[in-house]
Motif scaffolding. Structure first.
Motif, PDB file in Angstrom:
ATOM      1  N   LEU A  13       0.815  -1.211   0.000  1.00 45.85           N
ATOM      2  CA  LEU A  13       0.000   0.000   0.000  1.00 45.85           C
ATOM      3  C   LEU A  13       0.853   1.267   0.000  1.00 45.85           C
ATOM      4  O   LEU A  13       0.449   2.305  -0.529  1.00 45.85           O
ATOM      5  N   TYR A  14       2.041   1.164   0.596  1.00 47.14           N
ATOM      6  CA  TYR A  14       2.926   2.331   0.684  1.00 47.14           C
ATOM      7  C   TYR A  14       3.624   2.626  -0.636  1.00 47.14           C
ATOM      8  O   TYR A  14       3.956   3.787  -0.925  1.00 47.14           O
ATOM      9  N   GLU A  15       3.831   1.616  -1.472  1.00 49.26           N
ATOM     10  CA  GLU A  15       4.600   1.790  -2.713  1.00 49.26           C
ATOM     11  C   GLU A  15       4.067   2.916  -3.598  1.00 49.26           C
ATOM     12  O   GLU A  15       4.837   3.788  -4.022  1.00 49.26           O
ATOM     13  N   PRO A  16       2.752   2.956  -3.902  1.00 51.17           N
ATOM     14  CA  PRO A  16       2.279   4.076  -4.739  1.00 51.17           C
ATOM     15  C   PRO A  16       2.342   5.421  -4.015  1.00 51.17           C
ATOM     16  O   PRO A  16       2.564   6.460  -4.656  1.00 51.17           O
ATOM     17  N   ILE A  17       2.180   5.416  -2.691  1.00 47.81           N
ATOM     18  CA  ILE A  17       2.286   6.656  -1.919  1.00 47.81           C
ATOM     19  C   ILE A  17       3.710   7.192  -1.986  1.00 47.81           C
ATOM     20  O   ILE A  17       3.938   8.395  -2.098  1.00 47.81           O
ATOM     21  N   GLY A  23       6.760  12.825  -6.296  1.00 50.39           N
ATOM     22  CA  GLY A  23       6.127  13.804  -7.171  1.00 50.39           C
ATOM     23  C   GLY A  23       5.780  15.085  -6.434  1.00 50.39           C
ATOM     24  O   GLY A  23       5.931  16.190  -6.975  1.00 50.39           O
ATOM     25  N   ALA A  24       5.321  14.951  -5.189  1.00 54.91           N
ATOM     26  CA  ALA A  24       5.002  16.132  -4.387  1.00 54.91           C
ATOM     27  C   ALA A  24       6.249  16.967  -4.130  1.00 54.91           C
ATOM     28  O   ALA A  24       6.204  18.207  -4.151  1.00 54.91           O
ATOM     29  N   ALA A  25       7.367  16.303  -3.882  1.00 53.20           N
ATOM     30  CA  ALA A  25       8.619  17.025  -3.667  1.00 53.20           C
ATOM     31  C   ALA A  25       9.033  17.780  -4.921  1.00 53.20           C
ATOM     32  O   ALA A  25       9.547  18.908  -4.844  1.00 53.20           O
ATOM     33  N   PRO A  57      11.488   9.000   0.949  1.00 52.36           N
ATOM     34  CA  PRO A  57      11.728   9.044  -0.499  1.00 52.36           C
ATOM     35  C   PRO A  57      12.242  10.386  -1.005  1.00 52.36           C
ATOM     36  O   PRO A  57      12.571  10.508  -2.190  1.00 52.36           O
ATOM     37  N   ILE A  58      12.297  11.403  -0.139  1.00 53.76           N
ATOM     38  CA  ILE A  58      12.598  12.766  -0.579  1.00 53.76           C
ATOM     39  C   ILE A  58      14.060  13.107  -0.301  1.00 53.76           C
ATOM     40  O   ILE A  58      14.621  12.694   0.711  1.00 53.76           O
ATOM     41  N   ASN A  59      14.653  13.863  -1.198  1.00 53.41           N
ATOM     42  CA  ASN A  59      16.029  14.325  -1.026  1.00 53.41           C
ATOM     43  C   ASN A  59      16.164  15.029   0.333  1.00 53.41           C
ATOM     44  O   ASN A  59      15.457  15.999   0.605  1.00 53.41           O
ATOM     45  N   PRO A  60      17.078  14.560   1.200  1.00 49.67           N
ATOM     46  CA  PRO A  60      17.205  15.190   2.527  1.00 49.67           C
ATOM     47  C   PRO A  60      17.655  16.646   2.472  1.00 49.67           C
ATOM     48  O   PRO A  60      17.501  17.364   3.456  1.00 49.67           O
ATOM     49  N   PRO A 226      -2.795  21.072  -6.406  1.00 49.77           N
ATOM     50  CA  PRO A 226      -2.601  20.259  -7.617  1.00 49.77           C
ATOM     51  C   PRO A 226      -1.582  20.915  -8.546  1.00 49.77           C
ATOM     52  O   PRO A 226      -1.656  22.112  -8.815  1.00 49.77           O
ATOM     53  N   PHE A 227      -0.641  20.123  -8.997  1.00 53.80           N
ATOM     54  CA  PHE A 227       0.391  20.648  -9.897  1.00 53.80           C
ATOM     55  C   PHE A 227       1.108  19.472 -10.531  1.00 53.80           C
ATOM     56  O   PHE A 227       1.546  18.557  -9.827  1.00 53.80           O
ATOM     57  N   GLU A 228       1.198  19.480 -11.842  1.00 51.53           N
ATOM     58  CA  GLU A 228       1.886  18.402 -12.545  1.00 51.53           C
ATOM     59  C   GLU A 228       3.369  18.735 -12.666  1.00 51.53           C
ATOM     60  O   GLU A 228       3.738  19.728 -13.287  1.00 51.53           O
ATOM     61  N   ALA A 229       4.186  17.897 -12.039  1.00 53.51           N
ATOM     62  CA  ALA A 229       5.635  18.076 -12.130  1.00 53.51           C
ATOM     63  C   ALA A 229       6.239  16.734 -12.537  1.00 53.51           C
ATOM     64  O   ALA A 229       6.666  15.951 -11.696  1.00 53.51           O
ATOM     65  N   PRO A 230       6.229  16.450 -13.838  1.00 48.90           N
ATOM     66  CA  PRO A 230       6.712  15.140 -14.299  1.00 48.90           C
ATOM     67  C   PRO A 230       8.192  14.950 -14.014  1.00 48.90           C
ATOM     68  O   PRO A 230       8.959  15.909 -13.903  1.00 48.90           O
ATOM     69  N   ALA A 231       8.562  13.692 -13.868  1.00 51.89           N
ATOM     70  CA  ALA A 231       9.972  13.368 -13.636  1.00 51.89           C
ATOM     71  C   ALA A 231      10.805  13.766 -14.851  1.00 51.89           C
ATOM     72  O   ALA A 231      10.327  13.770 -15.991  1.00 51.89           O
ATOM     73  N   ALA A 232      12.046  14.113 -14.596  1.00 50.49           N
ATOM     74  CA  ALA A 232      12.942  14.514 -15.687  1.00 50.49           C
ATOM     75  C   ALA A 232      13.212  13.336 -16.619  1.00 50.49           C
ATOM     76  O   ALA A 232      13.349  12.192 -16.178  1.00 50.49           O
TER      77      ALA A 232
END
Length: 259
Positions: A13-17, A23-25, A57-60, A226-232
């Motif tokens: 359950l955590y994997e998609p989160i 993406g939020a970062a 999952p976020i850059n420290p 809401p904001f789309e920030a696709p991966a590079a």
């Protein structure tokens, strides 16, 4: 007997989160948003695990955890909120407070570390302080992690018996055990004074810590703008020469790990 969420089910359950947190970062970095998340609750409530799963999952360099110790002599003489202001985020940053300025309405009140007048002043000033933060554009999230007394006792006992967790215990933790009802009353007074339209509280059931973490993380993600920030789209270039082998001296494994 209650059945708590198992690790395997939690990981699925955590994997998609986890991906959504990344993406939020990206969104926070792209928009220059400033995010503050306050984690409050009783001792053993599950704050550490929730913070770890949000920040993991976020850059420290982008996501900082703030867990301040007891104020020193200089800090004790300052305006109460002053030392917390120094840790607020800059543009593109996320700051997670492992306990926060709400210490004054909780442990300081219940354990007598603050006077009734100081607590009263805090409850009057906190909404105004938080309105200044929100009006300046900070995205402020306040979570209270709810835990029954039986669960708290179980977790305290587990910490006391586990040498790897004993560092989490303090004399205040044991002294606070007999004040469970007092902490409840202090929390209710705090909620009445500081649950505002601009900085509302969200209470999450953490009797099942894994389920509580999933609930909290999903709520946090849903409330972000809401904001789309696709991966590079990274193109991995080929080396122009053959990869070189590393040269180093191999250490012998210590005795317990020898086959």
């Amino acid at each position: 007997m209650s059945h708590h969420l198992k690790r395997k089910a939690y990981d699925k359950l955590y994997e998609p989160i986890e991906k959504q947190l990344v993406g939020a970062a990206r969104m926070v970095a792209a928009t220059g948003a400033r995010v503050v998340v306050v984690f409050e609750g009783r001792d053993t409530g599950g704050k550490g695990g929730a913070i770890q799963d949000l920040s993991g999952p976020i850059n420290p360099r982008q996501c900082r955890v703030v867990a301040l110790p007891k104020p020193n002599e200089c800090e004790a003489a300052q305006w109460y909120f002053q030392r917390y202001v120094a840790h607020l985020p800059a543009a593109g940053e996320i700051v997670l407070f492992d306990r926060s300025w709400y210490n004054r309405a909780g442990v300081e009140k219940v354990m007598g570390f603050a006077t009734p007048a100081e607590v009263e002043d805090f409850l009057a000033q906190a909404p105004a302080f938080e309105k200044l933060l929100v009006d300046d554009g900070i995205l402020l999230f306040k979570y209270w992690l709810c835990t029954d007394q039986a669960q708290q006792e179980k977790r305290l006992r587990e910490r006391a018996e586990d040498p790897l967790k004993q560092w989490k215990l303090s004399p205040v933790d044991f002294a606070a055990r007999k004040h469970y009802a007092d902490y409840t009353a202090a929390r209710e007074a705090m909620l009445r004074a500081t649950h505002t339209a601009w900085a509302p509280w969200t209470l999450v059931d953490f009797n099942d810590q894994k389920l509580g973490r999933l609930t909290l993380l999903q709520d946090f993600l849903q409330r972000l703008p809401p904001f789309e920030a696709p991966a590079a789209d990274i193109k991995f270039p080929k080396l122009r020469s053959q990869p070189q082998r590393e040269t180093f001296q191999v250490l012998e494994p210590i005795a317990p790990f020898k086959e």
